[in-house]
Every structure is written in structure tokens, then in C-alpha cells.
Write a protein that holds these residues in place. Structure first.
Motif, PDB file in Angstrom:
ATOM      1  N   PHE A  65       0.881  -1.209   0.083  1.00 14.04           N
ATOM      2  CA  PHE A  65       0.021  -0.117   0.094  1.00 14.04           C
ATOM      3  C   PHE A  65       0.866   1.381  -0.087  1.00 14.04           C
ATOM      4  N   GLY A  66       1.943   1.131   0.006  1.00 12.41           N
ATOM      5  CA  GLY A  66       3.162   2.181   0.033  1.00 12.41           C
ATOM      6  C   GLY A  66       3.424   2.638  -1.393  1.00 12.41           C
ATOM      7  N   GLN A  67       3.104   1.744  -2.398  1.00 10.75           N
ATOM      8  CA  GLN A  67       3.898   2.031  -3.590  1.00 10.75           C
ATOM      9  C   GLN A  67       3.477   3.522  -4.323  1.00 10.75           C
ATOM     10  N   MET A  68       2.156   3.968  -4.122  1.00 13.04           N
ATOM     11  CA  MET A  68       1.924   5.388  -4.540  1.00 13.04           C
ATOM     12  C   MET A  68       2.420   6.273  -3.890  1.00 13.04           C
ATOM     13  N   GLU A  69       2.786   6.063  -2.555  1.00 11.05           N
ATOM     14  CA  GLU A  69       3.497   6.983  -1.805  1.00 11.05           C
ATOM     15  C   GLU A  69       4.833   7.295  -2.280  1.00 11.05           C
ATOM     16  N   CYS A  70       5.435   6.153  -2.947  1.00  8.76           N
ATOM     17  CA  CYS A  70       6.812   6.123  -3.462  1.00  8.76           C
ATOM     18  C   CYS A  70       6.665   7.105  -4.519  1.00  8.76           C
ATOM     19  N   VAL A  71       5.614   6.841  -5.612  1.00  9.04           N
ATOM     20  CA  VAL A  71       5.738   7.748  -6.574  1.00  9.04           C
ATOM     21  C   VAL A  71       5.523   9.145  -6.283  1.00  9.04           C
ATOM     22  N   ARG A  72       4.692   9.435  -5.303  1.00 16.05           N
ATOM     23  CA  ARG A  72       4.748  10.961  -4.829  1.00 16.05           C
ATOM     24  C   ARG A  72       5.932  11.284  -4.309  1.00 16.05           C
ATOM     25  N   LEU A  73       6.503  10.762  -3.566  1.00 16.33           N
ATOM     26  CA  LEU A  73       7.881  11.318  -3.058  1.00 16.33           C
ATOM     27  C   LEU A  73       8.998  11.411  -4.178  1.00 16.33           C
ATOM     28  N   ILE A  74       8.982  10.605  -5.052  1.00 15.00           N
ATOM     29  CA  ILE A  74      10.102  10.695  -6.105  1.00 15.00           C
ATOM     30  C   ILE A  74       9.744  12.105  -7.072  1.00 15.00           C
ATOM     31  N   ALA A  75       8.608  12.513  -7.173  1.00 18.93           N
ATOM     32  CA  ALA A  75       8.174  13.563  -7.649  1.00 18.93           C
ATOM     33  C   ALA A  75       8.660  14.903  -6.900  1.00 18.93           C
ATOM     34  N   SER A  76       8.735  14.826  -5.643  1.00 22.16           N
ATOM     35  CA  SER A  76       8.877  15.884  -4.864  1.00 22.16           C
ATOM     36  C   SER A  76      10.119  16.594  -5.179  1.00 22.16           C
ATOM     37  N   PRO A  77      10.362  17.932  -5.033  1.00 24.18           N
ATOM     38  CA  PRO A  77      11.405  18.719  -5.134  1.00 24.18           C
ATOM     39  C   PRO A  77      12.501  18.571  -3.821  1.00 24.18           C
ATOM     40  N   ARG A  78      12.247  18.069  -2.917  1.00 21.53           N
ATOM     41  CA  ARG A  78      13.062  17.912  -1.556  1.00 21.53           C
ATOM     42  C   ARG A  78      13.838  16.726  -1.871  1.00 21.53           C
ATOM     43  N   TYR A  79      15.112  16.942  -1.582  1.00 19.37           N
ATOM     44  CA  TYR A  79      16.106  15.823  -2.006  1.00 19.37           C
ATOM     45  C   TYR A  79      15.921  14.628  -0.812  1.00 19.37           C
ATOM     46  N   ASN A  80      15.726  15.035   0.549  1.00 21.23           N
ATOM     47  CA  ASN A  80      15.445  13.838   1.487  1.00 21.23           C
ATOM     48  C   ASN A  80      14.218  13.081   1.169  1.00 21.23           C
ATOM     49  N   GLU A  81      13.188  13.855   0.610  1.00 14.20           N
ATOM     50  CA  GLU A  81      12.079  13.064   0.253  1.00 14.20           C
ATOM     51  C   GLU A  81      12.227  12.220  -0.852  1.00 14.20           C
ATOM     52  N   LYS A  82      12.751  12.807  -1.971  1.00 13.31           N
ATOM     53  CA  LYS A  82      13.219  11.976  -3.023  1.00 13.31           C
ATOM     54  C   LYS A  82      13.939  10.889  -2.930  1.00 13.31           C
ATOM     55  N   ARG A  83      15.035  10.748  -2.184  1.00  9.77           N
ATOM     56  CA  ARG A  83      15.776   9.926  -1.731  1.00  9.77           C
ATOM     57  C   ARG A  83      15.056   8.579  -1.169  1.00  9.77           C
ATOM     58  N   VAL A  84      14.246   8.861  -0.045  1.00  6.93           N
ATOM     59  CA  VAL A  84      13.129   7.753   0.427  1.00  6.93           C
ATOM     60  C   VAL A  84      12.461   7.304  -0.656  1.00  6.93           C
ATOM     61  N   GLY A  85      11.740   8.172  -1.567  1.00  6.58           N
ATOM     62  CA  GLY A  85      11.116   7.546  -2.679  1.00  6.58           C
ATOM     63  C   GLY A  85      11.553   6.618  -3.518  1.00  6.58           C
ATOM     64  N   TYR A  86      12.817   7.072  -4.048  1.00  3.79           N
ATOM     65  CA  TYR A  86      13.538   6.071  -4.891  1.00  3.79           C
ATOM     66  C   TYR A  86      13.903   4.789  -4.163  1.00  3.79           C
ATOM     67  N   LEU A  87      14.233   4.884  -2.766  1.00  2.00           N
ATOM     68  CA  LEU A  87      14.514   3.559  -2.030  1.00  2.00           C
ATOM     69  C   LEU A  87      13.369   2.791  -2.006  1.00  2.00           C
ATOM     70  N   GLY A  88      12.290   3.458  -1.787  1.00  2.00           N
ATOM     71  CA  GLY A  88      10.964   2.526  -1.763  1.00  2.00           C
ATOM     72  C   GLY A  88      10.546   2.006  -2.915  1.00  2.00           C
ATOM     73  N   ALA A  89      10.934   2.628  -4.221  1.00  2.00           N
ATOM     74  CA  ALA A  89      10.609   2.422  -5.516  1.00  2.00           C
ATOM     75  C   ALA A  89      11.412   0.965  -5.700  1.00  2.00           C
ATOM     76  N   MET A  90      12.821   1.033  -5.243  1.00  2.00           N
ATOM     77  CA  MET A  90      13.600  -0.113  -5.594  1.00  2.00           C
ATOM     78  C   MET A  90      13.249  -1.345  -4.917  1.00  2.00           C
ATOM     79  N   MET A  91      12.579  -0.992  -3.641  1.00  2.00           N
ATOM     80  CA  MET A  91      12.155  -2.328  -2.766  1.00  2.00           C
ATOM     81  C   MET A  91      10.896  -2.805  -3.046  1.00  2.00           C
ATOM     82  N   LEU A  92       9.767  -1.775  -3.332  1.00  2.00           N
ATOM     83  CA  LEU A  92       8.386  -2.148  -3.474  1.00  2.00           C
ATOM     84  C   LEU A  92       7.912  -2.494  -4.824  1.00  2.00           C
TER      85      LEU A  92
END
Length: 620
Positions: A65-92
Motif C-alpha cells: 500500500f506504500g507504492q503510490m506514496e513512493c511515486v509521490r515522493l519521487i516527484a517531490s523537489p526535496r532531496y530527502n523525500e526523493k531519496r526515500v521515494g527512490y529507495l521505496g521504489a527499488m524495494m516495493l
């Protein structure tokens, strides 16, 4: 535990759970709180919640259920959010999920970002879970980054290009020019990635392979620099300068030099230098030497270099590390057919490995020892193999006995079906050992008739070479006086024993019949034995006895020609190598039936063949 606890606190609570049920309860409550916060439109702790969810995923609990949240964080302009989003994409996420397509545009934008760290996140994610469609869309961006000024970006771009080539091989031509240019880089990380990329390109395209053969001198120059360079704290491992890069270069050279004289000649000197200057006392050095050996054996190398490679494998056999001993014997097994004499020099060390405690090492040592058996060393090797056979574990006894000549005595029934014909073929071809073999097998037969494969081979040899047994002048065994009656007594014992199978009785009856042309004083006894089995209950044995009886009566003038010794068998016509069963198998090694021209003796009723002699008291 409150819903807003930090990641470290959640980890502490989960680890302190005393039962699995308590752990599930903690995780369920936290996941419910994370879901609720994901639904909020404006949530400043999204990356914090996704990080906790990724930890839950690492423990094996559902986190889709966290997959879409990964997509949102990747599109974020903030580096700390983008980093966690890409990590989540690679895992989920993976390439089979539709959500992965939603991040393609974000990755493309980040590949053109001004920050190399954002570019790095996008490259790592594409290299980890990029689908074929994503690779096709983003391949031009990767090719552009291969020419970037930053070594940090080029290193990650090369690994991303490797993933693209594996997913979509036809895109390899796009990266060929950039890959060749990367060989001029000084950074070891970029060089390492470039060599991997070139290896992938050459393995998938023959034309690319031809193009990169022109780069062999560059690769040789890079490799020589690594071999001769001094200590470097960044790259030296156990005294070896960047062994990881050396191994990769050697693998690429192996591909480029295969079936090509020019490329092979260009690297021969380098391979000799690596083989002589690399220290094998550490694992890193052994890895480089092992790759060097594989390269030498795979290209068109000089004979002296191949001997040097075999000697390196011989030194590996003395290593304390069992893994190194194992891979050494595996490599020697592959080359023993082409470099037999060079491998023979290490026969003593190989035989010593039969005493190793590790079962896998023992098995490899057994296979290699059997491959080294020749007419010159057969006696000494058989002594070692017999000793091994008496102490080896049950799972190895079957294999050992199936390809060993005399060890049938100790192997019992632990042999495969093709053992008997293969062994008979070996004995037939070794004409200088016929006297020695028949003496040894006769002694084994007299001592024990419970082991059917041994009995069958012994009967066949006695039938073929019984005259050598009677002479008793074999120089290679202790003198033994054997009479005609002794031989016939042994064969009658086999025929009458309840332990003998129908096939074994067939061997014994045929051997008895063949002796009628090899002995002179007991032909009447042989005729009597054959007549008895004309009334046998076993149809096959009865037919043999009837036909043999006919040879004594109606076709006695043809008996000597029909029962003459078997000729030497041609291995090539039977698909055999070194006594091992080939595809065709041995077809002529059943107990031989006489083939009379213009005659086919039909089985007659028992009352008409040897009717007065009876067979009921012989175990039938």
C-alpha cells in the motif's frame, strides 16, 4: 506505542516483542497509523512514514500500500523525500507492476537534474528495476551521461547501461562508442563498469566482439599497469592491486581471445607475467590466478603457457582452502583431455585429495583420478582406487566401482548396469593384461560368488582366456596351479548357486562352452554340463544349452570357429572414450550365442535333448 513514534523507537519496540503474535500486533497498529497518515493531503512526515514501512517490508510483512506514496515522493523537489521515494521504489516496485510506469517521467527529469546526487538516485533506480519499456525510453539519456564530466555519474551510468543491454540487447549498439571511450578513464570505478559493459556487449553481438578485439592492446596496457603498480590504499587488497578490476579484465580478454590468433598473441606475454608475478598465498591473488588459468586455457595460447597454467592449478591443490582445491580439480577435469601429460604430473597430489574430509572434494578427486588412469599407471592407480573404495562413503561407491576395473571385488552390487560391458571392453583392448586379469578374476571368483557383476566379468574372462589361466606362468601375479577340473568346478558352482541370476548363469554356461576349445581332457564333462541345462526352466538358458548341444553333435566341425576368441573391439565404432559408456553403448558383450551359417537350431523338448541326464538337482 503512539502512531507518531520515530523509526528508531518503532524498531526498538518490535525487537523487544517476546512472541511473534506480539510483534504482529505492533506492526499492524503501526501500519494502520501509516495508512491513515498517507490519506492526509498535507502530510509533512511522508518520508518518515515510508521509511518505517520499508522496515516493515524488510521483516517480511505486506507493504504494497506504500507504492503510490513512493511515486509521490519521487516527484517531490526535496532531496530527502526523493531519496526515500527512490529507495521505496527499488524495494516495493518491479517492472511487472503498473505503478512502475508512473515514475518514468520523474526519472527522466531527474537524469537531467543539475545535482549529481539526484542523477545518481535516478540511475540506481533504473538499473535496479527498469522494465524493457523504461529502458527504451531512457536509453538516450544514459548514453548522454556516459559522456558526463563527473566520474561519479559515469560509473553509475555504465552500470545502468549494463542493465539496459541485458533487458534490451538491440540497444547495445547505442552504447558501443561511449564504452570504447571509457577505457581511457583513470578512475577504477569507471574502468570497472566499462569492462563489465564491454563484456555484455561482446557476449550478445558478434560484430561488436570483432570491433572490440581492436581494444585488446589497451586492455593489456591497463592490466599490466595494475600488475606492476605499487601499493595504493584505495585499491590494494591483500597485496594485489584492485583484484576485482583484474578479474574483470581477464574475463573480457578471454572472450576477445577465443578462437582468434591475433588477439591471443597480443595477450600471451601479459598472461605469463600475471601468472608468474601474482602471489597466491591470499584469496585475492588466487582469484586473479584462477581467472588467468581460465583465460590461458580458453584462448589459443602457447604450449608453455598452458603447462604453466596447469602447474598453477597443481599448486592450488595444496592450498588449505577447500574451495580453492575444489575449483582447481574442476578446472583440471575440463582440460585433462587436451593437456593429459601436464595434468599427469600432479597425479600424486590429486590422489592424496581422495583422503580429504570434504565429500565434494573427494568426488572431484575421484573423477579426476579415473580420468588419469592409463595403460602405464593402471596398476598403481588401481591400488589407490581400491584403497579408496574400501573406505569411501556409500554415495561415492557406486560411481567409483562403475569405472574401475578390479574394484568389483569390494564394490558388491553398488555398480551401474553398463559396468559389465564397459569393463569387458577395457579388458579386451588391453591384450598385454589378459593373463594378469584372468588370474585376478579367477581368485576373486573362487573367494566370493555373491557379487554378480564381478562373477559375470570373471566368467567371461575365464571363457575367453582360460588357456592363460591353465598355463600359470603370469609374471605379474603369484604363481598358482590351476587345473581344468578347478576351473570347471568354479563355473559349476556359479551355475548351481541360488545367488546367481539368470544373466550370470548365462555367462557361466557360455564360458563353460568356450572352454571346450581351450582345454583337452575334460570335453566330455563340458558336454555333460551343457546337456543338463537343456532342460532348464529358464527359457533363455535352455535355448543356449540346446544350441551348444547341437554344436557338439551335428556341427562339431564348426565348434572351434564359432567359439574362437573375441577380437579387439573398436572404441570409436561404439562411441566410447576411456572406457566410459557412450551413446551407443556396448552391444556385443552379452554371453555370446553361436552363430551358425545356414542353421538355426530351434529349441527342442527337454525330453529330446539330454533327456536322460536330468537337471532337477541344480537349483532350477
Amino acid at each position: 506505542m503512539s502512531p507518531s513514534v520515530r523509526l528508531q523507537e518503532m524498531i526498538r519496540v518490535i525487537r523487544s516483542a517476546r512472541t511473534q503474535g506480539e510483534e504482529r500486533g505492533v506492526i499492524q497498529r503501526e501500519c494502520a497509523a501509516i495508512r491513515a497518515q498517507f490519506r492526509q493531503a498535507d502530510n509533512g512526515g511522508r518520508s518518515h512514514n515510508l521509511a518505517k514501512l520499508l522496515y516493515v517490508h524488510m521483516l517480511g510483512y505486506p507493504a504494497h500500500f506504500g507504492q503510490m506514496e513512493c511515486v509521490r515522493l519521487i516527484a517531490s523537489p526535496r532531496y530527502n523525500e526523493k531519496r526515500v521515494g527512490y529507495l521505496g521504489a527499488m524495494m516495493l516496485l518491479d517492472e511487472n507492476q503498473d505503478a512502475s510506469l508512473l515514475i518514468t517521467n520523474s526519472i527522466k527529469n531527474d537524469l537531467a537534474h543539475s545535482s549529481q546526487y539526484v542523477q545518481s538516485l535516478a540511475l540506481c533506480t533504473l538499473a535496479c528495476m527498469g522494465s524493457a519499456e523504461m529502458c527504451r525510453d531512457l536509453a538516450p539519456e544514459i548514453d548522454r551521461l556516459l559522456r558526463a564530466s563527473s566520474s561519479y555519474i559515469k560509473k553509475k551510468a555504465t552500470l545502468c547501461a549494463v542493465h539496459i543491454v541485458r533487458k534490451v540487447p538491440e540497444l547495445g549498439e547505442l552504447f558501443t562508442p561511449a564504452a570504447r571511450a571509457l577505457l581511457a578513464e583513470k578512475n577504477h570505478g569507471v574502468l570497472h563498469g566499462a569492462v563489465i559493459l564491454i563484456t555484455e556487449l561482446c557476449e550478445r553481438n558478434a560484430q561488436t566482439l570483432v570491433q572490440f578485439r581492436e581494444a585488446v592492446p589497451e586492455l593489456v596496457h591497463i592490466m599490466r599497469g595494475l600488475v606492476t603498480s605499487g601499493y595504493s590504499p584505495e585499491h590494494t587488497v591483500a597485496g594485489i592491486s584492485d583484484p576485482f578490476l583484474q578479474v574483470r579484465i581477464l574475463r573480457l580478454l578471454r572472450i576477445l581471445g577465443r578462437n582468434n590468433d591475433t588477439a591471443s598473441d597480443a595477450m600471451n606475454d601479459l598472461l605469463a607475467q600475471v601468472a608468474t608475478n601474482t602471489d597466491s598465498s591470499k584469496t585475492a591473488g588466487s582469484a586473479v590466478l584462477y581467472e588467468t588459468v581460465l583465460t590461458v586455457m580458453d584462448i589459443k595460447s602457447e604450449s608453455g603457457l598452458r603447462v604453466l597454467a596447469v602447474n598453477i592449478l597443481g599448486r592450488f591443490l595444496l592450498n588449505n582452502d577447500r574451495n580453492i582445491r575444489y575449483i582447481s580439480m574442476t578446472s583440471l577435469q575440463k582440460i585433462v583431455s587436451t593437456d593429459h601429460n601436464a595434468v599427469q604430473r600432479h597425479r600424486g597430489t590429486i590422489v592424496d585429495c581422495l583422503k580429504d574430509q570434504d565429500a565434494s572434494v573427494k568426488r572431484r578427486a575421484l573423477e579426476l583420478s579415473l580420468a588419469l588412469v592409463s595403460a602405464i599407471n593402471i596398476r598403481s592407480m588401481m591400488k589407490e582406487l581400491l584403497l579408496f573404495l574400501s573406505t569411501c562413503p556409500p554415495e561415492l561407491k557406486s560411481h567409483a566401482a562403475s569405472v574401475t576395473v578390479i574394484p568389483l571385488r569390494q564394490a558388491g552390487a553398488d555398480v551401474r548396469d553398463e559396468t559389465v560391458p564397459n569393463l569387458i571392453q577395457l579388458i579386451t583392448n588391453a591384450s598385454q593384461l589378459h593373463c594378469y586379469t584372468v588370474h585376478k578374476l579367477y581368485r576373486a571368483l573362487v573367494a566370493d560368488i555373491s557379487q554378480q557383476p564381478l562373477v559375470q566379468v570373471a566368467c567371461w574372462c575365464i571363457g575367453e582366456y582360460g588357456d592363460s589361466l591353465l598355463q600359470g606362468d603370469c609374471e605379474e601375479t603369484e604363481p598358482i596351479q590351476v587345473t581344468e577340473d578347478d576351473i570347471l568346478d568354479a563355473l559349476e558352482t556359479v551355475l548351481q548357486s541360488h545367488m546367481s541370476s539368470p544373466a550370470t548363469r548365462g555367462f557361466a554356461l557360455t564360458a563353460t562352452m568356450k572352454l571346450s576349445t581351450r582345454i583337452t581332457e575334460n570335453v566330455d564333462r563340458i558336454r555333460s554340463i551343457v546337456s543338463i541345462y537343456g532342460s532348464c526352466m529358464d527359457v533363455e538358458l535352455q535355448q543356449r544349452a540346446v544350441e551348444y548341444n547341437a554344436l557338439f553333435k551335428k556341427y562339431d566341425h564348426m565348434r572351434a570357429a564359432v567359439l574362437e576368441k573375441m577380437p579387439v573391439m573398436d572404441r570409436s565404432s561404439m562411441g566410447q572414450t576411456n572406457g566410459e559408456s557412450g551413446g551407443g553403448g556396448v552391444q556385443e558383450l552379452e554371453p555370446t550365442k553361436p552363430k551358425q551359417p545356414e542353421m538355426m537350431v530351434a529349441p527342442q523338448p527337454a525330453s529330446q535333448v539330454g533327456g536322460g541326464e536330468g537337471g532337477g538337482g541344480h537349483g532350477f
